[in-house]
Design an enzyme around this catalytic site. Sequence first.
Site, PDB file in Angstrom:
ATOM      1  N   LYS A   1      46.378 -41.110   8.514  1.00  0.00           N
ATOM      2  CA  LYS A   1      45.524 -41.634   7.452  1.00  0.00           C
ATOM      3  C   LYS A   1      45.543 -43.174   7.422  1.00  0.00           C
ATOM      4  O   LYS A   1      46.367 -43.801   8.100  1.00  0.00           O
ATOM      5  CB  LYS A   1      45.996 -41.051   6.116  1.00  0.00           C
ATOM      6  CG  LYS A   1      45.849 -39.521   6.050  1.00  0.00           C
ATOM      7  CD  LYS A   1      46.261 -39.003   4.690  1.00  0.00           C
ATOM      8  CE  LYS A   1      46.048 -37.508   4.570  1.00  0.00           C
ATOM      9  NZ  LYS A   1      46.323 -37.026   3.209  1.00  0.00           N
TER      10      LYS A   1
ATOM     11  N   TYR B   1      36.792 -32.898   2.760  1.00  0.00           N
ATOM     12  CA  TYR B   1      37.665 -32.492   1.651  1.00  0.00           C
ATOM     13  C   TYR B   1      36.904 -31.721   0.571  1.00  0.00           C
ATOM     14  O   TYR B   1      37.324 -31.735  -0.584  1.00  0.00           O
ATOM     15  CB  TYR B   1      38.324 -33.735   1.034  1.00  0.00           C
ATOM     16  CG  TYR B   1      39.545 -34.237   1.783  1.00  0.00           C
ATOM     17  CD1 TYR B   1      40.642 -33.417   1.997  1.00  0.00           C
ATOM     18  CD2 TYR B   1      39.613 -35.550   2.242  1.00  0.00           C
ATOM     19  CE1 TYR B   1      41.783 -33.878   2.661  1.00  0.00           C
ATOM     20  CE2 TYR B   1      40.750 -36.020   2.902  1.00  0.00           C
ATOM     21  CZ  TYR B   1      41.824 -35.183   3.103  1.00  0.00           C
ATOM     22  OH  TYR B   1      42.952 -35.639   3.755  1.00  0.00           O
TER      23      TYR B   1
ATOM     24  N   ASN C   1      49.951 -40.356   1.806  1.00  0.00           N
ATOM     25  CA  ASN C   1      51.018 -39.561   2.425  1.00  0.00           C
ATOM     26  C   ASN C   1      50.919 -39.518   3.952  1.00  0.00           C
ATOM     27  O   ASN C   1      51.373 -38.573   4.587  1.00  0.00           O
ATOM     28  CB  ASN C   1      51.060 -38.160   1.803  1.00  0.00           C
ATOM     29  CG  ASN C   1      49.767 -37.385   2.016  1.00  0.00           C
ATOM     30  OD1 ASN C   1      48.796 -37.919   2.557  1.00  0.00           O
ATOM     31  ND2 ASN C   1      49.756 -36.132   1.606  1.00  0.00           N
TER      32      ASN C   1
ATOM     33  N   HIS D   1      47.628 -35.840   7.631  1.00  0.00           N
ATOM     34  CA  HIS D   1      47.009 -34.588   7.175  1.00  0.00           C
ATOM     35  C   HIS D   1      47.225 -33.528   8.238  1.00  0.00           C
ATOM     36  O   HIS D   1      47.274 -33.831   9.425  1.00  0.00           O
ATOM     37  CB  HIS D   1      45.498 -34.792   6.966  1.00  0.00           C
ATOM     38  CG  HIS D   1      44.757 -33.498   6.804  1.00  0.00           C
ATOM     39  ND1 HIS D   1      44.667 -32.849   5.599  1.00  0.00           N
ATOM     40  CD2 HIS D   1      44.112 -32.707   7.710  1.00  0.00           C
ATOM     41  CE1 HIS D   1      43.985 -31.724   5.755  1.00  0.00           C
ATOM     42  NE2 HIS D   1      43.630 -31.620   7.029  1.00  0.00           N
TER      43      HIS D   1
ATOM     44  N   GLU E   1      38.001 -27.673  10.467  1.00  0.00           N
ATOM     45  CA  GLU E   1      38.325 -29.103  10.520  1.00  0.00           C
ATOM     46  C   GLU E   1      38.185 -29.673  11.932  1.00  0.00           C
ATOM     47  O   GLU E   1      37.712 -30.799  12.111  1.00  0.00           O
ATOM     48  CB  GLU E   1      39.745 -29.324   9.976  1.00  0.00           C
ATOM     49  CG  GLU E   1      39.824 -29.036   8.474  1.00  0.00           C
ATOM     50  CD  GLU E   1      41.208 -29.261   7.875  1.00  0.00           C
ATOM     51  OE1 GLU E   1      42.154 -29.570   8.626  1.00  0.00           O
ATOM     52  OE2 GLU E   1      41.325 -29.138   6.650  1.00  0.00           O
TER      53      GLU E   1
HETATM   54  P1  CMP Z   1      46.068 -33.663   2.479  1.00  0.00           P
HETATM   55  O1  CMP Z   1      47.077 -32.773   3.110  1.00  0.00           O
HETATM   56  O2  CMP Z   1      45.226 -34.493   3.368  1.00  0.00           O
HETATM   57  O3  CMP Z   1      45.104 -32.774   1.543  1.00  0.00           O
HETATM   58  C1  CMP Z   1      44.472 -33.275   0.394  1.00  0.00           C
HETATM   59  C2  CMP Z   1      44.967 -34.642   0.024  1.00  0.00           C
HETATM   60  O4  CMP Z   1      44.740 -34.993  -1.318  1.00  0.00           O
HETATM   61  C3  CMP Z   1      46.482 -34.695   0.165  1.00  0.00           C
HETATM   62  O5  CMP Z   1      46.855 -34.651   1.499  1.00  0.00           O
HETATM   63  C4  CMP Z   1      46.786 -35.967  -0.585  1.00  0.00           C
HETATM   64  O6  CMP Z   1      46.486 -37.134   0.173  1.00  0.00           O
HETATM   65  C5  CMP Z   1      45.794 -35.843  -1.735  1.00  0.00           C
HETATM   66  N1  CMP Z   1      46.415 -35.217  -2.914  1.00  0.00           N
HETATM   67  C6  CMP Z   1      46.884 -33.974  -3.038  1.00  0.00           C
HETATM   68  N2  CMP Z   1      47.366 -33.751  -4.275  1.00  0.00           N
HETATM   69  C7  CMP Z   1      47.185 -34.897  -4.947  1.00  0.00           C
HETATM   70  C8  CMP Z   1      47.459 -35.325  -6.270  1.00  0.00           C
HETATM   71  N3  CMP Z   1      48.034 -34.495  -7.163  1.00  0.00           N
HETATM   72  N4  CMP Z   1      47.141 -36.581  -6.612  1.00  0.00           N
HETATM   73  C9  CMP Z   1      46.559 -37.415  -5.725  1.00  0.00           C
HETATM   74  N5  CMP Z   1      46.264 -37.057  -4.441  1.00  0.00           N
HETATM   75  C10 CMP Z   1      46.579 -35.830  -4.055  1.00  0.00           C
END
Ligand code: CMP
Length: 138
Positions: free
Chosen positions: A9, A49, A112, A115, A126
Amino acid sequence: MERTLAIIKPDGVAAGLIGDIIKRIEYEGVKVAGMRLTQLDRRQAEGFYYVHRSKPFFNSLIDYMTSGPVVLMALQGNNIISHWRELMGATDPAKAGRGTIRGDMGTNIERNVVHGSDSNESAIFEINYFFKGTDIVT
Ligand code: CMP
């Protein structure tokens, strides 16, 4: 043999972590079958998403995912969907174990670093969302 979609990311690319993350993938014997550096536009990120479209964090997630370049990868290996999820660690870096990518490199539940697809069905969606068949090597 299974495939999954992995994304480094914008926070991971901006922090110069592309090499570290790919090193962890290759160290595990996982094959990178497709790879591209790109910057997502809002339409692409919203389509990717779409399952989260009604979540309160959706707009912020789209802002973040379009804020800089990302690395898209199709990973291939035995049980790679669950294997890659183990290497990433929990969605929230605060809950991800030491030695996982998110635990070691993540900032918060949104930023984070990486993904990964969460099921075979989403992996197919995806990978096809970002890669043409000819962009994947076997
Ligand atoms: P990802 O695994 O890419 O899938 C959805 C993304 O949304 C997740 O990683 C985070 O980057 C984001 N995400 C998931 N939960 C939350 C949350 N509670 N608050 C903010 N961002 C979130």
